[in-house]
Design a protein around this motif. Structure first.
Motif, PDB file in Angstrom:
ATOM      1  N   GLY A 186       0.800  -1.212   0.000  1.00  0.00           N
ATOM      2  CA  GLY A 186       0.000   0.000   0.000  1.00  0.00           C
ATOM      3  C   GLY A 186       0.834   1.263   0.000  1.00  0.00           C
ATOM      4  N   PHE A 187       2.083   1.184   0.486  1.00  0.00           N
ATOM      5  CA  PHE A 187       2.908   2.382   0.598  1.00  0.00           C
ATOM      6  C   PHE A 187       4.208   2.298  -0.208  1.00  0.00           C
ATOM      7  CE2 PHE A 187       0.368   2.404   4.488  1.00  0.00           C
ATOM      8  CZ  PHE A 187      -0.182   3.675   4.406  1.00  0.00           C
ATOM      9  N   GLY A 188       4.363   1.263  -1.018  1.00  0.00           N
ATOM     10  CA  GLY A 188       5.580   1.188  -1.815  1.00  0.00           C
ATOM     11  C   GLY A 188       5.882  -0.227  -2.257  1.00  0.00           C
ATOM     12  N   PHE A 189       7.057  -0.397  -2.863  1.00  0.00           N
ATOM     13  CA  PHE A 189       7.457  -1.679  -3.422  1.00  0.00           C
ATOM     14  C   PHE A 189       8.305  -2.471  -2.432  1.00  0.00           C
ATOM     15  CE2 PHE A 189       6.628   0.922  -7.162  1.00  0.00           C
ATOM     16  CZ  PHE A 189       5.881   0.056  -7.954  1.00  0.00           C
ATOM     17  N   VAL A 190       8.361  -3.788  -2.675  1.00  0.00           N
ATOM     18  CA  VAL A 190       9.224  -4.692  -1.918  1.00  0.00           C
ATOM     19  C   VAL A 190      10.272  -5.227  -2.890  1.00  0.00           C
ATOM     20  CG1 VAL A 190       9.382  -6.774  -0.519  1.00  0.00           C
ATOM     21  CG2 VAL A 190       7.349  -5.321  -0.364  1.00  0.00           C
ATOM     22  N   ARG A 210       4.124  11.131   4.180  1.00  0.00           N
ATOM     23  CA  ARG A 210       2.726  11.030   4.574  1.00  0.00           C
ATOM     24  C   ARG A 210       2.629  10.497   5.993  1.00  0.00           C
ATOM     25  NH1 ARG A 210      -0.006   7.497   0.002  1.00  0.00           N
ATOM     26  NH2 ARG A 210       1.925   6.337   0.337  1.00  0.00           N
ATOM     27  N   GLN A 211       1.626  10.977   6.719  1.00  0.00           N
ATOM     28  CA  GLN A 211       1.453  10.562   8.109  1.00  0.00           C
ATOM     29  C   GLN A 211       1.145   9.076   8.212  1.00  0.00           C
ATOM     30  OE1 GLN A 211      -1.568  12.729  10.177  1.00  0.00           O
ATOM     31  NE2 GLN A 211      -1.055  11.880  12.172  1.00  0.00           N
ATOM     32  N   ASP A 212       0.329   8.564   7.296  1.00  0.00           N
ATOM     33  CA  ASP A 212      -0.021   7.143   7.320  1.00  0.00           C
ATOM     34  C   ASP A 212       1.200   6.270   7.104  1.00  0.00           C
ATOM     35  OD1 ASP A 212      -2.624   7.840   7.737  1.00  0.00           O
ATOM     36  OD2 ASP A 212      -3.262   7.553   5.662  1.00  0.00           O
ATOM     37  N   CYS A 213       2.082   6.716   6.231  1.00  0.00           N
ATOM     38  CA  CYS A 213       3.302   5.951   5.967  1.00  0.00           C
ATOM     39  C   CYS A 213       4.179   5.899   7.211  1.00  0.00           C
ATOM     40  CB  CYS A 213       4.057   6.590   4.804  1.00  0.00           C
ATOM     41  SG  CYS A 213       5.648   5.829   4.455  1.00  0.00           S
ATOM     42  N   ARG A 215       3.220   6.193  10.291  1.00  0.00           N
ATOM     43  CA  ARG A 215       2.536   5.383  11.307  1.00  0.00           C
ATOM     44  C   ARG A 215       2.725   3.891  11.020  1.00  0.00           C
ATOM     45  NH1 ARG A 215      -2.311   6.903  10.359  1.00  0.00           N
ATOM     46  NH2 ARG A 215      -2.205   8.774  11.645  1.00  0.00           N
ATOM     47  N   GLU A 216       2.655   3.509   9.740  1.00  0.00           N
ATOM     48  CA  GLU A 216       2.861   2.103   9.394  1.00  0.00           C
ATOM     49  C   GLU A 216       4.279   1.662   9.721  1.00  0.00           C
ATOM     50  OE1 GLU A 216       2.985  -0.811   5.465  1.00  0.00           O
ATOM     51  OE2 GLU A 216       1.653   0.936   5.491  1.00  0.00           O
ATOM     52  N   PHE A 217       5.239   2.531   9.408  1.00  0.00           N
ATOM     53  CA  PHE A 217       6.634   2.210   9.708  1.00  0.00           C
ATOM     54  C   PHE A 217       6.838   2.013  11.217  1.00  0.00           C
ATOM     55  CE2 PHE A 217      10.837   3.783  10.991  1.00  0.00           C
ATOM     56  CZ  PHE A 217      11.654   2.914  10.292  1.00  0.00           C
ATOM     57  N   GLU A 218       6.311   2.931  12.013  1.00  0.00           N
ATOM     58  CA  GLU A 218       6.447   2.826  13.470  1.00  0.00           C
ATOM     59  C   GLU A 218       5.770   1.555  13.988  1.00  0.00           C
ATOM     60  OE1 GLU A 218       8.075   4.649  15.576  1.00  0.00           O
ATOM     61  OE2 GLU A 218       8.746   6.238  14.241  1.00  0.00           O
ATOM     62  N   GLU A 243      13.084  11.464   4.037  1.00  0.00           N
ATOM     63  CA  GLU A 243      11.686  11.149   4.328  1.00  0.00           C
ATOM     64  C   GLU A 243      11.338   9.701   4.002  1.00  0.00           C
ATOM     65  OE1 GLU A 243       9.215  13.907   2.265  1.00  0.00           O
ATOM     66  OE2 GLU A 243       9.559  15.518   3.720  1.00  0.00           O
ATOM     67  N   MET A 244      12.287   8.979   3.428  1.00  0.00           N
ATOM     68  CA  MET A 244      12.032   7.580   3.080  1.00  0.00           C
ATOM     69  C   MET A 244      12.319   6.665   4.257  1.00  0.00           C
ATOM     70  SD  MET A 244      13.328   7.172  -0.864  1.00  0.00           S
ATOM     71  CE  MET A 244      14.995   7.716  -0.515  1.00  0.00           C
ATOM     72  N   ARG A 245      11.555   5.587   4.328  1.00  0.00           N
ATOM     73  CA  ARG A 245      11.702   4.576   5.376  1.00  0.00           C
ATOM     74  C   ARG A 245      11.833   3.206   4.711  1.00  0.00           C
ATOM     75  NH1 ARG A 245      12.400   8.723   7.314  1.00  0.00           N
ATOM     76  NH2 ARG A 245      11.364   9.731   9.076  1.00  0.00           N
TER      77      ARG A 245
END
Length: 471
Positions: A186-190, A210-213, A215-218, A243-245
């Motif tokens: 949903g937020f990027g590629f693997v 993005r805030q959702d991104c 939050r998912e990372f955390e 800004e990338m995770r």
């Protein structure tokens, strides 16, 4: 003064001077040494002249002493006085020694107590326990892995995870080449990553900003840093770059269940028993989240694309970006999230989120394994049909059930086992949450359907075995 007394007095002065005694006080005491009062002082009692009831003080009289008595009467009294002074001096030294010894012993015990407190604090450190537990229960020890990653830093929010340098990820993924893409979330590629020494891993790139991104990372780092189970994906490290995770996982060589079922092979590699093993593994992972985590964890996005398969088709639940904790509560304050076709009706309509929401999603996955169909099928540009809506009328009809089974496994299973799995799936996708079983009940219903060598209790040599549905 009697000559003999003079001799004793001279001797007394010499002894007093040698021992540092007060000669003036010795003279005073010596003046009374022949009286009754002096005998009382010598014996350790207060003299009568200090008592309010004593007789008036009489001046001492220096009477002649018999020639036969000086050496017998006077000398012992003088020596006794000296013994009294020496005795008091020794008592002071003894008291001082006892006090110093007590202080020393107290300091020793205090030091031991402080060391014990620090030791206990280190032993009970929950983060250290997490780090130790992760190395043993994940099935992949971090020691050998980190030794291959020379650029890994152990400084990070979780002691069990490694912070990876961005340059290392670039090199391992060939600068995030499209040829290394394993899938898309949903937020990027693997991406598939090959590190020095040939070690393989999967790297999820989350598009930041993005805030959702964030939050998912955390969520992934916090939960997977604590959760270790054979049927839950292992998170090995993470990276922050602008800004990338990035998240680094163990590589699952057979990809996702979605790819196996709906990809080019159309499920041809998944036999009936392997499908039952995958369902059992997923149920075990969910049971761990619901029953053994404190507080319980609700995955909230269980689906076939989040069930990954290793080289031996062992299944592991992945993607905890939307997971929440808190047990059986109404999660109305949580933003509605999930994937169409897997979201439970009560969560979709009322925002009510419980562990039973995960059970519903598991039932949909079970239907995918049975029929090989996608959870949602498009009938027209503006019309869709879910697998639950389509399959429910036929799942309860034994005469129709064999006809809707995935062609890749049709006629390869005992019909009684097929009915068993269909019954479990029907219960899991009930519209009313209270009618759905707990994931623990689902787990115990699937164990008899999986061969012993695949983690169940079924003996394939006994085809007549037909377990009963019990909830």
């Amino acid at each position: 003064m009697d000559p003999d007394q003079g001799l004793y007095l001279d001797a007394l002065f010499n002894i007093a001077a040698t021992n540092g005694l007060d000669t003036g006080r010795i003279l005073c005491i010596f003046g009374f040494c022949r009286s009754t009062e002096m005998l009382i002082v010598v014996n350790g009692r207060d003299p009568p002249l200090l008592s309010p009831f004593s007789t008036p003080l009489q001046p001492p009289s220096l009477r002649p002493v018999s020639p036969t008595s000086p050496s017998v009467a006077s000398a012992p009294q003088v020596m006794q006085i000296l013994v009294i002074y020496e005795h008091h001096h020794l008592e002071k030294q003894l008291v001082l020694a006892i006090v110093l010894s007590s202080v020393a012993v107290a300091l020793i015990f205090l030091s031991i107590f402080v060391v014990w407190i620090f030791w206990r604090r280190n032993q009970n450190d929950p983060e250290k326990k997490t780090a130790q537990g992760s190395d043993t229960s994940r099935g992949i020890t971090l020691g050998p892995i980190l030794s291959k990653f020379s650029s890994f830093n152990t400084a990070g929010r979780k002691p069990s995870l490694a912070m990876v340098e961005y340059s290392l990820l670039e090199s391992a993924t060939n600068n995030f080449s499209e040829s290394n893409i394993l899938g898309e979330g949903g937020f990027g590629f693997v991406y598939k990553a090959c590190f020095d020494g040939g070690f393989l891993a999967a790297v999820k790139k989350l598009n930041g900003g993005r805030q959702d991104c964030e939050r998912e990372f955390e969520n992934e780092v916090n939960l997977l840093g604590k959760i270790q189970h054979p049927n839950i994906i292992s998170l090995l490290g993470y990276c922050l770059h602008g800004e990338m995770r990035f998240l680094v996982y163990e590589l699952m060589h057979n990809g996702s269940l979605e790819t196996q079922l709906h990809g080019p092979s159309h499920g041809s590699a998944l036999t009936w028993h392997i499908r039952m093993k995958i369902a059992l593994d997923a149920a075990r992972g969910l049971e761990y989240l619901h029953e053994h985590c404190n507080p319980p964890v609700i995955h909230r996005d269980l689906k076939s694309s989040n069930i990954l398969l290793d080289s031996e088709f062992n299944a592991k639940i992945s993607d905890f970006g939307l997971a929440v904790t808190g047990g059986n509560e109404n999660k109305g304050n949580i933003k509605l999230s999930g994937t169409l076709g897997y979201v439970a009706p009560e969560y979709l309509l009322d925002g009510k989120l419980t562990e039973k929401s995960d059970v519903y999603a598991f039932g949909v996955v079970l239907l995918e394994l049975l029929m090989g169909r996608k959870p949602v099928e498009k009938l027209a540009p503006s019309q869709c049909r879910t697998i639950v809506t389509w399959a429910m009328p036929q799942l309860t009809d034994r005469s129709k059930l064999p006809n809707i089974v995935d062609p890749a496994i049709k006629n390869t299973m005992d019909l009684k086992h097929l009915y068993q799995v269909a019954a479990v799936a029907v219960l899991c996708v009930q519209p009313e949450p209270s009618y759905r079983p707990l994931i623990t009940d689902v787990l115990h219903s699937l164990i008899p359907l999986v061969p012993v060598e695949l983690g169940g209790t079924l003996r394939v040599s006994d085809p007549s075995r037909s377990p009963k549905v019990e909830f």
